[in-house]
Design a protein around this motif. Sequence first.
Motif, PDB file in Angstrom:
ATOM      1  N   VAL A   1      -6.914  -1.538   3.938  1.00  0.00           N
ATOM      2  CA  VAL A   1      -5.457  -1.605   3.974  1.00  0.00           C
ATOM      3  C   VAL A   1      -4.886  -0.267   3.542  1.00  0.00           C
ATOM      4  N   VAL A   2      -4.132   0.370   4.440  1.00  0.00           N
ATOM      5  CA  VAL A   2      -3.519   1.669   4.187  1.00  0.00           C
ATOM      6  C   VAL A   2      -2.116   1.483   3.613  1.00  0.00           C
ATOM      7  N   GLN A   3      -1.405   0.493   4.130  1.00  0.00           N
ATOM      8  CA  GLN A   3      -0.044   0.175   3.666  1.00  0.00           C
ATOM      9  C   GLN A   3      -0.010  -1.331   3.459  1.00  0.00           C
ATOM     10  N   GLU A   4       0.644  -1.783   2.403  1.00  0.00           N
ATOM     11  CA  GLU A   4       0.699  -3.205   2.067  1.00  0.00           C
ATOM     12  C   GLU A   4       0.944  -4.068   3.316  1.00  0.00           C
TER      13      GLU A   4
ATOM     14  N   GLU B   1       4.532  -7.042   8.425  1.00  0.00           N
ATOM     15  CA  GLU B   1       4.201  -5.641   8.656  1.00  0.00           C
ATOM     16  C   GLU B   1       3.054  -5.188   7.776  1.00  0.00           C
ATOM     17  N   GLY B   2       2.583  -3.987   8.052  1.00  0.00           N
ATOM     18  CA  GLY B   2       1.524  -3.373   7.285  1.00  0.00           C
ATOM     19  C   GLY B   2       0.688  -2.469   8.179  1.00  0.00           C
ATOM     20  N   ARG B   3      -0.255  -1.740   7.561  1.00  0.00           N
ATOM     21  CA  ARG B   3      -1.149  -0.870   8.327  1.00  0.00           C
ATOM     22  C   ARG B   3      -2.541  -0.968   7.739  1.00  0.00           C
TER      23      ARG B   3
ATOM     24  N   ARG C   1      -6.860   0.420   8.467  1.00  0.00           N
ATOM     25  CA  ARG C   1      -7.754   1.339   9.160  1.00  0.00           C
ATOM     26  C   ARG C   1      -9.018   0.565   9.546  1.00  0.00           C
TER      27      ARG C   1
ATOM     28  N   GLU D   1      -6.074   3.819  12.710  1.00  0.00           N
ATOM     29  CA  GLU D   1      -5.022   3.053  12.031  1.00  0.00           C
ATOM     30  C   GLU D   1      -4.362   2.104  13.011  1.00  0.00           C
TER      31      GLU D   1
ATOM     32  N   THR E   1      -1.336  -1.178  13.275  1.00  0.00           N
ATOM     33  CA  THR E   1      -0.329  -1.991  12.612  1.00  0.00           C
ATOM     34  C   THR E   1      -0.991  -3.333  12.336  1.00  0.00           C
TER      35      THR E   1
ATOM     36  N   ARG F   1      -2.286  -2.445  -0.991  1.00  0.00           N
ATOM     37  CA  ARG F   1      -2.929  -1.239  -0.471  1.00  0.00           C
ATOM     38  C   ARG F   1      -4.297  -1.075  -1.137  1.00  0.00           C
TER      39      ARG F   1
END
Length: 143
Positions: A92-95, A100-102, A104, A109, A111, A123
């Motif tokens: 997890v790169v973004q919560e 939503e979120g991002r 890898r 990467e 969504t 994260r």
Amino acid sequence: MEAWLIWLIFAVVLGIAEIFTLTAALGLLGGAALITAGSAAIGLPLPAQLVVFTVAATAGVLLVRPIATRHMFRPQLQRFGVDALIGKSAYVVQEVTGREGRVRVDGEEWTARAYDDAVVIPRGAIVDVMQISGSTAIVYPRE
């Protein structure tokens, strides 16, 4: 018109028909007609040409066609594209929330959304990719 040329035209017509039907039978009959064209070119009489065609067609349909159909309808052994990402782990790169979120996955990467809308994945967590919806990975946190 000479007999070998008629057999050759017959072979080409059957080959073209095979391209549109993909049955593996018409192509084999076209191959038998091609073999018969060769036998007609060396001077075999018409009854012998018919025997050559019958033997070649029978051998093709009984021996080669089952092998060809087995290879055509074999299940896909390996997943490709986005289907290959399902089941893989991701970072997890973004919560990641239900909206939503991002993440890898394999160095790329994506969504992401949480599989369970009530879950918030922080994260740095490791998640499993449950499915791919368009360009969004649906993920679930590892226990």
